[in-house]
Design an enzyme around this catalytic site. Structure first.
Site, PDB file in Angstrom:
ATOM      1  N   LEU A   1     -31.324  18.553 -15.540  1.00 36.35           N
ATOM      2  CA  LEU A   1     -32.222  18.122 -14.458  1.00 36.35           C
ATOM      3  C   LEU A   1     -31.863  18.773 -13.134  1.00 36.35           C
ATOM      4  O   LEU A   1     -32.739  19.128 -12.345  1.00 36.35           O
ATOM      5  CB  LEU A   1     -32.167  16.595 -14.306  1.00 36.35           C
ATOM      6  CG  LEU A   1     -32.531  15.749 -15.526  1.00 36.35           C
ATOM      7  CD1 LEU A   1     -32.509  14.273 -15.170  1.00 36.35           C
ATOM      8  CD2 LEU A   1     -33.900  16.115 -16.063  1.00 36.35           C
TER       9      LEU A   1
ATOM     10  N   ASN B   1     -27.215  14.256  -8.237  1.00 41.84           N
ATOM     11  CA  ASN B   1     -27.697  14.341  -9.617  1.00 41.84           C
ATOM     12  C   ASN B   1     -26.560  14.322 -10.647  1.00 41.84           C
ATOM     13  O   ASN B   1     -26.752  13.847 -11.765  1.00 41.84           O
ATOM     14  CB  ASN B   1     -28.516  15.642  -9.757  1.00 41.84           C
ATOM     15  CG  ASN B   1     -28.778  16.014 -11.194  1.00 41.84           C
ATOM     16  OD1 ASN B   1     -29.680  15.478 -11.831  1.00 41.84           O
ATOM     17  ND2 ASN B   1     -27.968  16.925 -11.737  1.00 41.84           N
TER      18      ASN B   1
ATOM     19  N   TYR C   1     -22.082   3.345 -18.805  1.00 37.42           N
ATOM     20  CA  TYR C   1     -23.193   4.085 -18.196  1.00 37.42           C
ATOM     21  C   TYR C   1     -24.137   3.151 -17.442  1.00 37.42           C
ATOM     22  O   TYR C   1     -24.463   3.379 -16.272  1.00 37.42           O
ATOM     23  CB  TYR C   1     -23.953   4.851 -19.280  1.00 37.42           C
ATOM     24  CG  TYR C   1     -25.029   5.763 -18.724  1.00 37.42           C
ATOM     25  CD1 TYR C   1     -24.699   6.962 -18.099  1.00 37.42           C
ATOM     26  CD2 TYR C   1     -26.377   5.422 -18.824  1.00 37.42           C
ATOM     27  CE1 TYR C   1     -25.678   7.802 -17.584  1.00 37.42           C
ATOM     28  CE2 TYR C   1     -27.371   6.251 -18.316  1.00 37.42           C
ATOM     29  CZ  TYR C   1     -27.011   7.446 -17.697  1.00 37.42           C
ATOM     30  OH  TYR C   1     -27.994   8.271 -17.186  1.00 37.42           O
TER      31      TYR C   1
ATOM     32  N   LYS D   1     -24.921   2.895 -13.339  1.00 33.02           N
ATOM     33  CA  LYS D   1     -26.221   3.157 -12.702  1.00 33.02           C
ATOM     34  C   LYS D   1     -26.691   1.922 -11.909  1.00 33.02           C
ATOM     35  O   LYS D   1     -27.343   2.059 -10.874  1.00 33.02           O
ATOM     36  CB  LYS D   1     -27.258   3.583 -13.747  1.00 33.02           C
ATOM     37  CG  LYS D   1     -26.951   4.955 -14.396  1.00 33.02           C
ATOM     38  CD  LYS D   1     -26.892   6.092 -13.383  1.00 33.02           C
ATOM     39  CE  LYS D   1     -26.793   7.459 -14.058  1.00 33.02           C
ATOM     40  NZ  LYS D   1     -26.717   8.587 -13.105  1.00 33.02           N
TER      41      LYS D   1
HETATM   42  P1  NAP Z   1     -26.633  17.212 -18.176  1.00 37.28           P
HETATM   43  O1  NAP Z   1     -27.486  18.315 -18.663  1.00 37.28           O
HETATM   44  O2  NAP Z   1     -25.457  16.782 -18.967  1.00 37.28           O
HETATM   45  O3  NAP Z   1     -26.183  17.587 -16.683  1.00 37.28           O
HETATM   46  C1  NAP Z   1     -25.210  16.861 -15.999  1.00 37.28           C
HETATM   47  C2  NAP Z   1     -24.718  17.713 -14.858  1.00 37.28           C
HETATM   48  O4  NAP Z   1     -23.725  16.985 -14.115  1.00 37.28           O
HETATM   49  C3  NAP Z   1     -24.057  19.007 -15.310  1.00 37.28           C
HETATM   50  O5  NAP Z   1     -24.438  20.053 -14.455  1.00 37.28           O
HETATM   51  C4  NAP Z   1     -22.563  18.712 -15.156  1.00 37.28           C
HETATM   52  O6  NAP Z   1     -21.781  19.857 -14.907  1.00 37.28           O
HETATM   53  C5  NAP Z   1     -22.629  17.855 -13.911  1.00 37.28           C
HETATM   54  N1  NAP Z   1     -21.407  17.119 -13.657  1.00 37.28           N
HETATM   55  C6  NAP Z   1     -20.778  16.226 -14.458  1.00 37.28           C
HETATM   56  N2  NAP Z   1     -19.662  15.781 -13.866  1.00 37.28           N
HETATM   57  C7  NAP Z   1     -19.588  16.402 -12.653  1.00 37.28           C
HETATM   58  C8  NAP Z   1     -18.674  16.358 -11.593  1.00 37.28           C
HETATM   59  N3  NAP Z   1     -17.566  15.615 -11.634  1.00 37.28           N
HETATM   60  N4  NAP Z   1     -18.928  17.108 -10.496  1.00 37.28           N
HETATM   61  C9  NAP Z   1     -20.019  17.881 -10.435  1.00 37.28           C
HETATM   62  N5  NAP Z   1     -20.909  17.984 -11.428  1.00 37.28           N
HETATM   63  C10 NAP Z   1     -20.686  17.253 -12.525  1.00 37.28           C
HETATM   64  O7  NAP Z   1     -27.484  15.872 -17.980  1.00 37.28           O
HETATM   65  P2  NAP Z   1     -28.833  15.561 -17.162  1.00 37.28           P
HETATM   66  O8  NAP Z   1     -29.708  14.800 -18.062  1.00 37.28           O
HETATM   67  O9  NAP Z   1     -29.357  16.779 -16.506  1.00 37.28           O
HETATM   68  O10 NAP Z   1     -28.263  14.531 -16.098  1.00 37.28           O
HETATM   69  C11 NAP Z   1     -28.526  14.617 -14.719  1.00 37.28           C
HETATM   70  C12 NAP Z   1     -28.590  13.206 -14.147  1.00 37.28           C
HETATM   71  O11 NAP Z   1     -29.733  12.541 -14.702  1.00 37.28           O
HETATM   72  C13 NAP Z   1     -27.395  12.324 -14.487  1.00 37.28           C
HETATM   73  O12 NAP Z   1     -27.020  11.569 -13.356  1.00 37.28           O
HETATM   74  C14 NAP Z   1     -27.927  11.410 -15.584  1.00 37.28           C
HETATM   75  O13 NAP Z   1     -27.253  10.172 -15.640  1.00 37.28           O
HETATM   76  C15 NAP Z   1     -29.361  11.246 -15.127  1.00 37.28           C
HETATM   77  N6  NAP Z   1     -30.310  10.790 -16.141  1.00 37.28           N
HETATM   78  C16 NAP Z   1     -30.631  11.582 -17.190  1.00 37.28           C
HETATM   79  C17 NAP Z   1     -31.548  11.127 -18.132  1.00 37.28           C
HETATM   80  C18 NAP Z   1     -31.966  11.966 -19.314  1.00 37.28           C
HETATM   81  O14 NAP Z   1     -32.718  11.451 -20.162  1.00 37.28           O
HETATM   82  N7  NAP Z   1     -31.553  13.214 -19.417  1.00 37.28           N
HETATM   83  C19 NAP Z   1     -32.110   9.851 -18.009  1.00 37.28           C
HETATM   84  C20 NAP Z   1     -31.748   9.060 -16.938  1.00 37.28           C
HETATM   85  C21 NAP Z   1     -30.867   9.548 -16.003  1.00 37.28           C
HETATM   86  P3  NAP Z   1     -20.991  20.693 -16.057  1.00 37.28           P
HETATM   87  O15 NAP Z   1     -21.897  21.842 -16.418  1.00 37.28           O
HETATM   88  O16 NAP Z   1     -19.755  21.149 -15.380  1.00 37.28           O
HETATM   89  O17 NAP Z   1     -20.735  19.745 -17.186  1.00 37.28           O
END
Ligand code: NAP
Length: 237
Positions: A14, A81, A159, A163
């Site tokens: 995202l 994010n 989790y 949130k």
């Molecule tokens: P994702 O593809 O796993 O991306 C997560 C990102 O966060 C990655 O770029 C990761 O970096 C980064 N990250 C993790 N720990 C970090 C830290 N300590 N410092 C800086 N960056 C860090 O997942 P996503 O779905 O895009 O998630 C983005 C947000 O959306 C999250 O907050 C998640 O909870 C929320 N969300 C997602 C969904 C869904 O269905 N996908 C639904 C509800 C909420 P690395 O590349 O280094 O791992």
């Protein structure tokens, strides 16, 4: 002059799409990523600036704030994010370890507070500062108590609790900034196919990112201290 945005966790998923969509709107969106190689590679692909930022590392957060201030002086948009989860522990909160809880809270809650606090002086220099906290409807206590819904089934304590805490962090900062132009909102992007769920989501990362972009570009009359879904509708806390 072009507006400037910082998106944390923009190496993929995202966050990556949020940088891309903000860039399409003429906003200088900075790829914030903890891993230098992955972050620089994403930034190259997107034609965006890069800053190293591990939201759990105060030294990294401070250095990122200093670099942004030196380069841009003002920050118009902060998208908190970056987020992690832990395996589902069979849906049993009693199986969750305190170590897991601490790890998830470090990123999803304390990391947001640290980054927001560090970036706030620059956001206050903007005429229309916007803070978007990427939360989840799994953090909605109201929805979590409706049997038969996905939010009932997904009883992932670390989790969901992180949130829910992030939602209160959103409210707390919105209240502090009530009389300023800075708006602070939380959102749920919907279930999107990304690494965090092994690409099982039924929405695309781009669709999820649109939710953050809408709140990042709210007009002056827009809401603050809210929690919104992909259709822009309020989610019950
Ligand atoms: P994702 O593809 O796993 O991306 C997560 C990102 O966060 C990655 O770029 C990761 O970096 C980064 N990250 C993790 N720990 C970090 C830290 N300590 N410092 C800086 N960056 C860090 O997942 P996503 O779905 O895009 O998630 C983005 C947000 O959306 C999250 O907050 C998640 O909870 C929320 N969300 C997602 C969904 C869904 O269905 N996908 C639904 C509800 C909420 P690395 O590349 O280094 O791992």
């Amino acid at each position: 002059m072009s507006r400037t945005a910082l998106v944390t966790g923009a190496s993929k998923g995202l966050g990556y799409q949020t940088v891309r969509l903000l860039g399409e709107r003429g906003i200088t969106a900075i790829v914030g990523a903890r891993d230098e190689e992955r972050g620089r590679s994403a930034a190259r692909e997107l034609g965006a600036p890069f800053v190293q930022i591990d939201v759990t590392d105060p030294v990294s957060v401070e250095a990122a704030a200093k670099w942004i201030e030196h380069e841009y002086e003002t920050l118009d948009i902060l998208v908190n994010n970056a987020g992690i989860t832990v395996p589902h522990q069979d849906g049993l909160p009693s199986m969750a370890t305190l170590a897991d809880l601490r790890r998830v809270f470090e990123t999803n809650v304390f990391g947001v507070v640290a980054v927001t606090t560090a970036m706030l002086p620059m956001l206050l220099r903007s005429e229309a500062g916007r803070i978007v906290n990427v939360s989840s409807d799994l953090g909605s206590m109201t929805r979590g108590l409706v049997p038969g819904t996905p939010q009932w089934a997904q009883n992932n304590l670390p989790y969901s609790a992180s949130k829910a805490a992030l939602n209160m962090v959103t409210v707390a900062f919105a209240k502090e900034l009530w009389d300023t132009p800075v708006k602070v909102n939380a959102e749920s992007p919907g279930f999107c196919a990304t690494d965090i769920n092994n690409f099982t989501g039924f929405r695309t990362a781009e669709q999820g990112a649109q939710v953050a972009v809408r709140l990042a570009t709210l007009p002056a009359g827009g809401p603050t201290g809210g929690f919104f879904d992909a259709d822009g509708e309020p989610i019950p806390w």
